[in-house]
Design an enzyme around this catalytic site. Sequence first.
Site, mmCIF file in Angstrom:
data_model
loop_
_atom_site.group_PDB
_atom_site.id
_atom_site.type_symbol
_atom_site.label_atom_id
_atom_site.label_comp_id
_atom_site.label_asym_id
_atom_site.label_seq_id
_atom_site.Cartn_x
_atom_site.Cartn_y
_atom_site.Cartn_z
ATOM 1 N N ASP A 21 -7.405 1.494 -2.624
ATOM 2 C CA ASP A 21 -6.527 2.369 -1.840
ATOM 3 C C ASP A 21 -7.325 3.402 -1.046
ATOM 4 O OD1 ASP A 21 -4.116 3.271 -0.887
ATOM 5 O OD2 ASP A 21 -3.588 4.415 -2.681
ATOM 6 N N GLY A 22 -6.766 3.798 0.098
ATOM 7 C CA GLY A 22 -7.365 4.893 0.873
ATOM 8 C C GLY A 22 -7.992 4.490 2.202
ATOM 9 N N TRP A 26 -9.208 7.159 5.094
ATOM 10 C CA TRP A 26 -10.638 7.101 5.453
ATOM 11 C C TRP A 26 -10.773 7.076 6.978
ATOM 12 C CZ3 TRP A 26 -13.963 3.827 8.085
ATOM 13 C CH2 TRP A 26 -15.330 3.927 7.795
ATOM 14 N N ARG A 34 -5.702 3.395 11.601
ATOM 15 C CA ARG A 34 -5.707 2.884 10.222
ATOM 16 C C ARG A 34 -6.441 1.549 10.087
ATOM 17 N NH1 ARG A 34 -2.348 4.775 6.560
ATOM 18 N NH2 ARG A 34 -2.250 2.721 5.642
ATOM 19 N N SER A 66 0.599 -5.682 -1.021
ATOM 20 C CA SER A 66 1.747 -5.682 -1.928
ATOM 21 C C SER A 66 3.000 -6.195 -1.222
ATOM 22 C CB SER A 66 2.002 -4.261 -2.445
ATOM 23 O OG SER A 66 2.537 -3.448 -1.416
ATOM 24 N N ASN A 69 4.032 -3.683 1.149
ATOM 25 C CA ASN A 69 3.206 -3.481 2.348
ATOM 26 C C ASN A 69 3.755 -4.218 3.578
ATOM 27 O OD1 ASN A 69 0.064 -3.355 0.492
ATOM 28 N ND2 ASN A 69 1.314 -1.659 1.219
ATOM 29 N N TRP A 70 4.675 -5.182 3.364
ATOM 30 C CA TRP A 70 5.308 -5.850 4.511
ATOM 31 C C TRP A 70 6.085 -4.846 5.373
ATOM 32 C CZ3 TRP A 70 3.577 -10.335 5.870
ATOM 33 C CH2 TRP A 70 3.175 -11.282 4.914
ATOM 34 N N ARG A 72 5.059 -2.055 6.466
ATOM 35 C CA ARG A 72 4.190 -1.261 7.347
ATOM 36 C C ARG A 72 4.356 -1.699 8.803
ATOM 37 N NH1 ARG A 72 -1.426 0.261 4.278
ATOM 38 N NH2 ARG A 72 -0.428 1.047 2.400
HETATM 39 C C1 IPE Z 1 -1.049 -0.273 -3.190
HETATM 40 O O1 IPE Z 1 -1.403 0.670 -2.241
HETATM 41 C C2 IPE Z 1 -1.198 -1.646 -2.621
HETATM 42 C C3 IPE Z 1 -2.563 -2.076 -2.338
HETATM 43 C C4 IPE Z 1 -3.660 -1.420 -2.605
HETATM 44 C C5 IPE Z 1 -2.677 -3.367 -1.738
HETATM 45 P P1 IPE Z 1 -0.309 1.413 -1.361
HETATM 46 O O2 IPE Z 1 -1.062 2.362 -0.491
HETATM 47 O O3 IPE Z 1 0.535 0.427 -0.664
HETATM 48 O O4 IPE Z 1 0.552 2.166 -2.454
HETATM 49 P P2 IPE Z 1 1.551 3.388 -2.329
HETATM 50 O O5 IPE Z 1 2.602 3.001 -1.357
HETATM 51 O O6 IPE Z 1 0.764 4.562 -1.840
HETATM 52 O O7 IPE Z 1 2.063 3.606 -3.715
HETATM 53 C C1 IPE Z 2 -5.220 0.351 0.942
HETATM 54 O O1 IPE Z 2 -5.366 1.410 1.826
HETATM 55 C C2 IPE Z 2 -5.116 -0.994 1.631
HETATM 56 C C3 IPE Z 2 -3.777 -1.594 1.599
HETATM 57 C C4 IPE Z 2 -2.738 -1.108 1.006
HETATM 58 C C5 IPE Z 2 -3.622 -2.860 2.290
HETATM 59 P P1 IPE Z 2 -4.112 2.076 2.518
HETATM 60 O O2 IPE Z 2 -3.852 1.340 3.794
HETATM 61 O O3 IPE Z 2 -2.966 2.169 1.607
HETATM 62 O O4 IPE Z 2 -4.695 3.522 2.856
HETATM 63 P P2 IPE Z 2 -3.950 4.909 2.658
HETATM 64 O O5 IPE Z 2 -3.460 4.956 1.250
HETATM 65 O O6 IPE Z 2 -2.849 4.954 3.647
HETATM 66 O O7 IPE Z 2 -5.019 5.918 2.930
HETATM 67 MG MG MG Z 3 -2.416 3.546 0.223
#
Ligand code: IPE
Ligand code: IPE
Ligand code: MG
Length: 246
Positions: A21-22, A26, A34, A66, A69-70, A72
């Site tokens: 995550d992150g 970053w 992003r 996840s 994540n769809w 987004r």
């Molecule tokens: C969890 O991260 C899913 C993955 C790392 C693939 P998210 O960034 O989607 O989680 P939430 O929404 O902050 O809980």
């Molecule tokens: C994790 O990073 C990667 C995925 C969930 C695919 P994020 O995209 O969730 O990054 P943040 O949490 O928004 O910084």
């Molecule tokens: Mg995240």
Amino acid sequence: MYTLEDVDTDKLPKHVAVIMDGNGRWAKERGRLRVFGHENGVEAVRRTVENCAKLQIQFLTLYAFSTENWNRPKLEVETLMKLLVASLRKEVKTLNKNNIRLKTIGNIQSLPSKAQKELSEVISKTSKNSGMTLTLALSYGSREEIKSAVKDIASKVKNNIISPENIDETVINTHLYTHFLPDVDLLIRTSGEQRISNFLLWQIAYAELYFNDVFWPDFSEHHLVEAILSYQNRERRFGKTSEQLN
Ligand code: IPE
Ligand code: IPE
Ligand code: MG
């Protein structure tokens, strides 16, 4: 700085799972989009996979996308899928060189057909490898996984293949996407968030949880070793008392 040499190889976690995550934050810190974070996250994946293989960790499971994540923005989802295809194509050689076999968990049919095709190719090209099992969680959601296991078991009960009295933890395990994996020993989440986000709910029942503040693209050998050392300094009691263990 820790290096792989600092790890006690007699006390390795058998199954390490990572919520990477992150990436977005970053990139934001650098005034970039992003997707720039996701592109740089790929390098951290490669590094982590290679380091775990060198340590002879048996199972590494990475949360890459996840079910939630769809939701987004379309551009971000498309970029993640493209990155997946491109990285898989690039990494087959390295996986084979390191004796790593690739597997997936999640609703793979919901991925773009190109990604599905690439995945099944890499899975079959690495299927004979006997070192680490690298599992990518893609379009994965733990509740969805449990729901589909319940449906499968229910239909087997209906067709007299299983009787309700015989439904035990083993039966449930064999109906989960993770049927080929042991329980998680160490779950790592980067970026400062301390939540599970629908990842392996059943499988982490007794996992040791480890959180750090590093954004995923910066996750290095040092951070991986730091997490494993933390794991190695814990006493896993599984409900027993300390005295019973010693
Ligand atoms: C969890 O991260 C899913 C993955 C790392 C693939 P998210 O960034 O989607 O989680 P939430 O929404 O902050 O809980
Ligand atoms: C994790 O990073 C990667 C995925 C969930 C695919 P994020 O995209 O969730 O990054 P943040 O949490 O928004 O910084
Ligand atoms: Mg995240």
